[in-house]
Design a protein around this motif. Structure first.
Motif, PDB file in Angstrom:
ATOM      1  N   ASN A 281     -24.675 -34.160 -48.805  1.00 24.22           N
ATOM      2  CA  ASN A 281     -23.591 -33.252 -48.391  1.00 24.22           C
ATOM      3  C   ASN A 281     -22.593 -33.913 -47.448  1.00 24.22           C
ATOM      4  OD1 ASN A 281     -24.251 -30.978 -49.969  1.00 24.22           O
ATOM      5  ND2 ASN A 281     -25.877 -30.427 -48.565  1.00 24.22           N
ATOM      6  N   LYS A 282     -22.280 -33.282 -46.333  1.00 21.18           N
ATOM      7  CA  LYS A 282     -21.189 -33.725 -45.471  1.00 21.18           C
ATOM      8  C   LYS A 282     -21.740 -34.411 -44.218  1.00 21.18           C
ATOM      9  CE  LYS A 282     -18.374 -29.746 -46.863  1.00 21.18           C
ATOM     10  NZ  LYS A 282     -17.670 -28.537 -46.366  1.00 21.18           N
ATOM     11  N   VAL A 283     -21.159 -35.568 -43.908  1.00 18.95           N
ATOM     12  CA  VAL A 283     -21.611 -36.352 -42.759  1.00 18.95           C
ATOM     13  C   VAL A 283     -20.379 -36.809 -41.983  1.00 18.95           C
ATOM     14  CG1 VAL A 283     -22.776 -38.456 -42.018  1.00 18.95           C
ATOM     15  CG2 VAL A 283     -23.692 -37.136 -43.946  1.00 18.95           C
ATOM     16  N   ASP A 284     -20.417 -36.588 -40.692  1.00 15.65           N
ATOM     17  CA  ASP A 284     -19.345 -37.043 -39.815  1.00 15.65           C
ATOM     18  C   ASP A 284     -19.980 -37.760 -38.628  1.00 15.65           C
ATOM     19  OD1 ASP A 284     -17.239 -37.472 -38.111  1.00 15.65           O
ATOM     20  OD2 ASP A 284     -16.466 -35.427 -38.190  1.00 15.65           O
ATOM     21  N   THR A 285     -19.922 -39.080 -38.655  1.00 12.43           N
ATOM     22  CA  THR A 285     -20.449 -39.963 -37.605  1.00 12.43           C
ATOM     23  C   THR A 285     -21.974 -39.981 -37.639  1.00 12.43           C
ATOM     24  OG1 THR A 285     -18.534 -39.383 -36.236  1.00 12.43           O
ATOM     25  CG2 THR A 285     -20.307 -40.644 -35.200  1.00 12.43           C
ATOM     26  N   LEU A 286     -22.489 -41.009 -38.268  1.00 12.04           N
ATOM     27  CA  LEU A 286     -23.922 -41.223 -38.433  1.00 12.04           C
ATOM     28  C   LEU A 286     -24.234 -42.654 -38.044  1.00 12.04           C
ATOM     29  CD1 LEU A 286     -26.801 -40.657 -39.592  1.00 12.04           C
ATOM     30  CD2 LEU A 286     -25.862 -41.226 -41.858  1.00 12.04           C
TER      31      LEU A 286
ATOM     32  N   VAL B 289     -27.724 -38.538 -52.782  1.00  8.90           N
ATOM     33  CA  VAL B 289     -28.850 -38.629 -53.712  1.00  8.90           C
ATOM     34  C   VAL B 289     -28.326 -38.495 -55.130  1.00  8.90           C
ATOM     35  CG1 VAL B 289     -31.010 -37.588 -54.458  1.00  8.90           C
ATOM     36  CG2 VAL B 289     -30.489 -37.756 -52.018  1.00  8.90           C
ATOM     37  N   GLN B 290     -28.515 -39.538 -55.895  1.00  6.95           N
ATOM     38  CA  GLN B 290     -28.002 -39.581 -57.265  1.00  6.95           C
ATOM     39  C   GLN B 290     -28.586 -38.441 -58.094  1.00  6.95           C
ATOM     40  OE1 GLN B 290     -28.182 -43.473 -58.904  1.00  6.95           O
ATOM     41  NE2 GLN B 290     -27.520 -42.865 -60.945  1.00  6.95           N
ATOM     42  N   ASN B 291     -27.752 -37.855 -58.933  1.00  2.00           N
ATOM     43  CA  ASN B 291     -28.118 -36.743 -59.806  1.00  2.00           C
ATOM     44  C   ASN B 291     -28.465 -35.471 -59.042  1.00  2.00           C
ATOM     45  OD1 ASN B 291     -27.849 -38.359 -62.140  1.00  2.00           O
ATOM     46  ND2 ASN B 291     -29.922 -39.168 -61.822  1.00  2.00           N
ATOM     47  N   TRP B 292     -28.120 -35.451 -57.764  1.00  2.00           N
ATOM     48  CA  TRP B 292     -28.346 -34.227 -56.997  1.00  2.00           C
ATOM     49  C   TRP B 292     -27.114 -33.925 -56.139  1.00  2.00           C
ATOM     50  CZ3 TRP B 292     -31.744 -33.516 -52.079  1.00  2.00           C
ATOM     51  CH2 TRP B 292     -31.874 -32.147 -51.788  1.00  2.00           C
ATOM     52  N   LEU B 293     -27.067 -34.437 -54.930  1.00  2.00           N
ATOM     53  CA  LEU B 293     -25.971 -34.139 -54.014  1.00  2.00           C
ATOM     54  C   LEU B 293     -25.445 -35.421 -53.382  1.00  2.00           C
ATOM     55  CD1 LEU B 293     -27.505 -31.009 -52.280  1.00  2.00           C
ATOM     56  CD2 LEU B 293     -25.526 -31.009 -53.804  1.00  2.00           C
ATOM     57  N   PRO B 294     -24.204 -35.782 -53.639  1.00  5.14           N
ATOM     58  CA  PRO B 294     -23.604 -36.944 -52.986  1.00  5.14           C
ATOM     59  C   PRO B 294     -23.199 -36.598 -51.555  1.00  5.14           C
ATOM     60  CG  PRO B 294     -21.987 -35.912 -54.384  1.00  5.14           C
ATOM     61  CD  PRO B 294     -23.270 -35.146 -54.588  1.00  5.14           C
ATOM     62  N   VAL B 295     -22.659 -37.585 -50.865  1.00  6.80           N
ATOM     63  CA  VAL B 295     -22.170 -37.413 -49.502  1.00  6.80           C
ATOM     64  C   VAL B 295     -20.652 -37.554 -49.492  1.00  6.80           C
ATOM     65  CG1 VAL B 295     -21.999 -38.604 -47.264  1.00  6.80           C
ATOM     66  CG2 VAL B 295     -24.234 -38.042 -48.214  1.00  6.80           C
ATOM     67  N   THR B 296     -20.024 -36.683 -48.741  1.00  4.16           N
ATOM     68  CA  THR B 296     -18.644 -36.897 -48.328  1.00  4.16           C
ATOM     69  C   THR B 296     -18.696 -37.144 -46.830  1.00  4.16           C
ATOM     70  OG1 THR B 296     -17.792 -35.415 -50.040  1.00  4.16           O
ATOM     71  CG2 THR B 296     -16.341 -35.910 -48.177  1.00  4.16           C
ATOM     72  N   GLY B 297     -18.377 -38.369 -46.399  1.00  6.41           N
ATOM     73  CA  GLY B 297     -18.628 -38.694 -45.005  1.00  6.41           C
ATOM     74  C   GLY B 297     -17.647 -39.673 -44.419  1.00  6.41           C
ATOM     75  N   ARG B 298     -17.742 -39.784 -43.101  1.00  5.63           N
ATOM     76  CA  ARG B 298     -16.916 -40.741 -42.373  1.00  5.63           C
ATOM     77  C   ARG B 298     -17.742 -41.349 -41.247  1.00  5.63           C
ATOM     78  NH1 ARG B 298     -15.113 -38.975 -37.529  1.00  5.63           N
ATOM     79  NH2 ARG B 298     -13.437 -40.515 -37.565  1.00  5.63           N
ATOM     80  N   GLN B 299     -17.388 -42.569 -40.934  1.00  7.46           N
ATOM     81  CA  GLN B 299     -17.929 -43.303 -39.799  1.00  7.46           C
ATOM     82  C   GLN B 299     -19.456 -43.371 -39.829  1.00  7.46           C
ATOM     83  OE1 GLN B 299     -15.543 -44.883 -38.122  1.00  7.46           O
ATOM     84  NE2 GLN B 299     -17.286 -46.099 -37.440  1.00  7.46           N
ATOM     85  N   ILE B 300     -19.962 -44.139 -40.776  1.00  5.53           N
ATOM     86  CA  ILE B 300     -21.395 -44.372 -40.905  1.00  5.53           C
ATOM     87  C   ILE B 300     -21.676 -45.824 -40.523  1.00  5.53           C
ATOM     88  CG2 ILE B 300     -23.332 -44.461 -42.505  1.00  5.53           C
ATOM     89  CD1 ILE B 300     -22.029 -42.199 -44.066  1.00  5.53           C
ATOM     90  N   THR B 301     -22.576 -46.010 -39.561  1.00  3.24           N
ATOM     91  CA  THR B 301     -22.906 -47.345 -39.055  1.00  3.24           C
ATOM     92  C   THR B 301     -24.362 -47.656 -39.342  1.00  3.24           C
ATOM     93  OG1 THR B 301     -21.271 -47.170 -37.285  1.00  3.24           O
ATOM     94  CG2 THR B 301     -23.015 -48.803 -37.008  1.00  3.24           C
ATOM     95  N   ILE B 302     -24.588 -48.792 -40.010  1.00  4.91           N
ATOM     96  CA  ILE B 302     -25.937 -49.284 -40.321  1.00  4.91           C
ATOM     97  C   ILE B 302     -26.072 -50.630 -39.616  1.00  4.91           C
ATOM     98  CG2 ILE B 302     -27.592 -49.738 -42.152  1.00  4.91           C
ATOM     99  CD1 ILE B 302     -26.327 -46.991 -42.444  1.00  4.91           C
ATOM    100  N   SER B 303     -26.853 -50.710 -38.548  1.00  2.00           N
ATOM    101  CA  SER B 303     -26.874 -51.950 -37.762  1.00  2.00           C
ATOM    102  C   SER B 303     -28.264 -52.236 -37.200  1.00  2.00           C
ATOM    103  CB  SER B 303     -25.869 -51.848 -36.603  1.00  2.00           C
ATOM    104  OG  SER B 303     -26.264 -50.841 -35.688  1.00  2.00           O
ATOM    105  N   ASP B 304     -28.559 -53.535 -37.079  1.00  2.00           N
ATOM    106  CA  ASP B 304     -29.750 -54.030 -36.380  1.00  2.00           C
ATOM    107  C   ASP B 304     -31.052 -53.490 -36.954  1.00  2.00           C
ATOM    108  OD1 ASP B 304     -28.507 -55.634 -34.179  1.00  2.00           O
ATOM    109  OD2 ASP B 304     -27.605 -53.696 -33.733  1.00  2.00           O
ATOM    110  N   ASN B 305     -31.089 -53.224 -38.238  1.00  2.00           N
ATOM    111  CA  ASN B 305     -32.312 -52.730 -38.867  1.00  2.00           C
ATOM    112  C   ASN B 305     -33.064 -53.841 -39.576  1.00  2.00           C
ATOM    113  OD1 ASN B 305     -31.833 -49.659 -38.587  1.00  2.00           O
ATOM    114  ND2 ASN B 305     -29.929 -50.376 -39.538  1.00  2.00           N
TER     115      ASN B 305
END
Length: 885
Positions: free
Chosen positions: A379-384, A403-419
């Protein structure tokens, strides 16, 4: 950005192949070890209640927690108002009188001394075992696990006919609660029922809690556990929940609330949840400021580890191990107009073996289904922000946005770091089809050993920046588009992680029976534990001697010899852990081949000292065995603690023969995620769960064993293990089950080509042989029950199964019927209900079984009070092919 530009820019010089330093994962603070079955001493000589110590509050994550001054509050003892606490007499009236006295005083403490306080089923049509519409300024304090609230389910009332409806249950339900706490007490539903979709049995539900604290409460079986709906300024801290049929802890629609230092193990849905109802709260900021920190979730057998919603929700410093769905899920409701997940942080968590629903042997997984990642958002994501996490061995992607074939995301400002994103069966980061993200940052991650790309883009990502990522495979476009810089990746030959269960996870499905056998011990080096300092006097700690004996054996294997004596094993923190599990042990033979623990018979006794550690654990390796030994836990706790005396986990071609086990806090013998194990001549007594538990294992034979007086079952077969997977080719034959105090004799909760044949089962509380569907995932597929003798089944005071041989709630994909079951040539004698029951309606639910083919022929029934075969018309309609005499 074209695919050529993306891949060409990312292809930097590869680092030479080597092994990374050990990856320890985030440090997790643990509360002090609790005491069991003894009063904590909360009541002072002056009749007041001691406050919680400063050490309880002075832990990371608990800053700002309000301290309740228990010592200053008046105390009402439930015993003074007539509570018996004997587990037999109803204590409802006594609790009502105690509460009335406190209300008259303006509030205070209801004190529960050691005892088992019985709340029997309410008269129909009621479904609350104890209900209070409004409760304020009341605090319930007990003496730890010795103060138990016991909720008893309804039992079978009718003999061979359709019974009246049975209620689903709320244990304690408060409609409104303000300034209320539960502290140092235990909650238990009886009997055990691990079916996911059946009658509820909630431990505690508060509909609108404000300033409610749940502190050091233990829950042993429920469905679900502790539910604080729409909570405001609430705290759940230091609680333990085991064996839940659905969610363990739930904060749905909460604000400014914390769950910290809680333990959830063996649960049928989410471990700790904060589901956001967009219909009720279209503005996410209304449900803000929720934190889940320093919790442990192990074996979420149907759902997710943790879910988050609303605004400003943080999931940090948690350990989540072995989940059916994703470990962490952004749970904004799937209404037509979902709210937005705002400013969420997933930080410094350790996630191991997630998304196991995605295994190819899961018959219930629809094509393209599942959550498709260890960490997943919709669904909707704002700053993750997803940072500092260690994600290991995901069955699918590590992180998926949409999630493919279910619900996509409409989002902004997603940070994936140091994992650390290690050894996933998929991509490190997956941007799913239909997902649109504006502002994606991917920095300083290690994505190693995955089968898929470091980043796989099937949706649209704009404003992309990346830097400092070390990966096995470079990013790739999978029909998606990228606008920005996705060049900050270096390939490497570094090995980030070795999954100890990799061999078992990669095995193809079995197609034919393969007889497991014992290995000969001739010519192997022998290490006598006495020669390494073991005394065998039952008092000295002999664990160092066992470890030294093991260390002396060569890589080719050998025998650890245990002469006659009583060998006391004591856990040592330096040696009681195995990587990527929070379940500790006394002594382990870890990843060794051809090692054999051998005694001289029952005079070689291993005495265990902790109910919260596995006893002897054999992990991984090939060709290991245990024989001619006795295992005991002298002080079994009253509540289930889920620890085995002997565990084989991830073992190939092993055996347990001529072993006697008594008094485990969980199952006496656990065969976990193994292939090719012989269990023969084992005697198991007085286990707090099952005598022999075969979980997620294949090519296993349990033969010639005796199970006497175990609590929840003599022999149990299911998909639940360190890795969830379909049990295949399991043969349970020639065994004797003599007495089960609360459960069934032989239970099968999952499996393909399972045979239950030639066994003798007598004097069981529930069915003698019980085939059931714990969940629709890894369903019970094909079982043959043939040539067994069942005597005096369904005779316990807590019986909920109206048949000596029962098939209950076996389900596959919704609307389909795939199971194949045979019940033939059995002898059933002296049963107060039916001989064979398929259902269907019972005191624990109404879910019908979905069966392709059921054959019930050639059985003999004597002294059966109900009908020989009981299948109600609505259940018959769910069986495609039914053959009877």
């Amino acid at each position: 950005m074209s695919r050529r530009t993306l891949l060409g820019a990312a292809a930097a010089t590869a680092v030479s192949a080597t092994v990374l330093p050990a990856l320890g994962g985030p440090a997790l603070a643990n509360p002090p070890a609790p005491r069991f079955d003894q009063p904590l001493g909360n009541l002072t000589g002056a009749g007041t209640i001691r406050n919680l110590p400063d050490s309880f509050y002075d832990r990371p994550g608990l800053a700002g927690m309000p301290r309740i001054d228990y010592a200053a509050l008046p105390v009402v003892n439930v015993r003074d108002h007539g509570a018996a606490g004997d587990g037999v007499t109803s204590d409802v009236a006594a609790f009502n009188r105690s509460l009335a006295a406190l209300r008259a005083a303006g509030g205070g403490i209801m004190y529960l001394p050691s005892g088992r306080y019985l709340f029997p089923p309410p008269p129909l049509p009621g479904n609350d075992w104890w209900f209070q519409g409004d409760i304020r300024n009341i605090h319930f304090v007990g003496e730890g696990e010795s103060s138990v609230l016991l909720f008893q389910r309804p039992v079978m009332r009718e003999n061979g006919r359709e019974a009246p409806p049975y209620p689903s249950g709320q244990g304690w339900q408060f409609q409104t609660a303000v300034n209320v706490s539960l502290r140092d007490l235990a909650i238990q539903w009886a009997p055990l029922n691990m079916l996911r979709h059946n009658a509820t049995a909630t431990a505690l539900i508060v509909r609108t809690p404000q300033a409610v604290q749940i502190l050091r409460v233990t829950v042993d079986h429920c469905q679900p556990g502790i539910i604080l709906q729409n909570a405001r300024d609430c705290w759940m801290v230091g609680n333990t929940l085991r064996n839940g049929g659905s969610d363990a802890y739930n904060y749905g629609g909460a604000a400014n609330s914390v769950a910290a230092y809680n333990w959830a193990e063996s649960i049928g849905d989410d471990g700790i949840a904060n589901w956001h109802d967009s219909n009720r709260y279209p503005d996410s900021t209304v449900t803000s400021g929720v934190r889940f920190e320093h919790n442990t979730v192990i074996n979420a057998c149907y759902g997710r580890g943790m879910t988050l919603g609303g605004a400003g929700h943080t999931i940090a410093h948690n350990w989540i191990e072995t989940t059916m769905g994703c470990a962490i899920f952004g749970d904004i409701s799937t209404s037509a107009n979902p709210a937005t997940l705002i400013d969420a942080r997933v930080e410094d968590n350790h996630l191991v073996r997630s998304a196991l629903e995605m295994r190819p042997d899961n018959r219930a997984l629809r094509p393209g289904g599942g959550f498709q990642g260890a960490v997943s958002f919709i669904n909707k994501v704002d700053t993750l922000t997803i940072t500092g996490n260690s994600i290991r061995g995901s069955q699918s992607n590590d992180i998926t946005i949409g999630v493919q074939n279910w619900l996509p995301v409409t989002g902004r400002q997603i940070t994936i770091s140091d994992n650390e994103l290690l050894a996933a069966n998929g991509a490190g980061l997956r941007v799913s089809p239909g997902t649109v993200v504006d502002g994606l940052v991917v920095e300083d991650n290690r994505v190693l050993g995955n089968t898929g790309a470091a980043v796989s883009v099937a949706g649209t990502a704009t404003g992309v920046t990346s830097a400092g990522n070390l990966v096995t495979r470079l990013p790739e476009l999978d029909g998606g588009t990228v606008d920005g810089d996705l060049t900050g990746f270096r390939t490497t030959g570094l090995v980030g992680y070795r999954d100890p269960y990799a061999d078992r996870r990669a095995e193809p499905s079995e197609t034919a029976w393969a007889e497991p056998t014992e290995r000969p011990l001739n010519g192997l080096r022998v290490a006598n534990v006495r020669r390494f300092g073991a005394r065998g006097d039952g008092r000295h700690d002999d664990t160092p001697a066992f470890r030294a004996a093991l260390a002396s054996l060569p890589a080719s294997g050998g025998v650890i010899k245990v002469p006659a004596g009583r060998y006391r094993l004591v856990p040592d923190e330096r040696h009681s852990a195995f990587r990527d599990t929070r379940i500790p042990h006394h002594f382990a033979i870890a990843e060794r081949d051809n090692v054999h623990l051998v005694g001289v018979g029952e005079h070689s006794e291993i005495v265990l000292s902790s109910p919260d550690h596995q006893g002897v654990r054999i992990v991984g390796g090939t060709g290991c065995s245990v024989s001619r030994l006795r295992f005991t836990l002298p002080a079994r706790p009253a509540l289930r603690h889920n620890r085995a005396l002997l565990e084989l986990s991830g073992v190939k071609d092993g055996s347990v023969t001529d072993v006697r086990l008594r008094g485990a806090s969980g199952a006496n013998l656990l065969i976990d995620t193994c292939t090719g194990v012989l269990v023969r001549g084992v005697r198991t007594e007085d286990a707090n769960l099952y005598g022999i538990d075969v979980g997620a294992s294949r090519q296993v034979r349990v033969t010639g064993c005796t199970a006497v007086g175990n609590r929840d079952g003599g022999i149990h077969v299911s998909y639940v293990g360190t890795v969830f997977r379909d049990c295949q080719y399991v043969r349970v034959d020639g065994n004797t089950v003599d007495g089960v105090t609360e459960g069934a004799g032989i239970l099968v909760a999952s499996g393909t080509a399972v045979e239950v044949t030639g066994n003798t089962v007598r004097d069981t509380c529930q069915a003698g042989i019980y085939l059931y569907g714990r969940s629709p995932i890894f369903p019970t597929h094909s079982v043959a029950v043939t040539g067994n003798t069942v005597v005096r089944a369904c005779t316990g005071a807590l019986c909920v199964t109206p048949g000596a041989i029962a098939i209950h709630s076996v389900r596959h994909q919704a609307g389909t019927a795939e199971g194949f079951f045979t019940v033939a040539g059995n002898t059933v004698t002296d049963v107060p209900f039916s001989g064979v029951w398929v259902g269907g309606q019972s005191p624990i639910g109404r879910i019908l079984s979905q069966i392709n083919t059921l054959t019930v022929t050639g059985n003999t029934f004597t002294g059966v009070s109900g009908s020989p075969l009981l299948i109600y018309p609505d259940q018959r309609a769910q069986i495609v092919n039914l053959t009877t005499d």
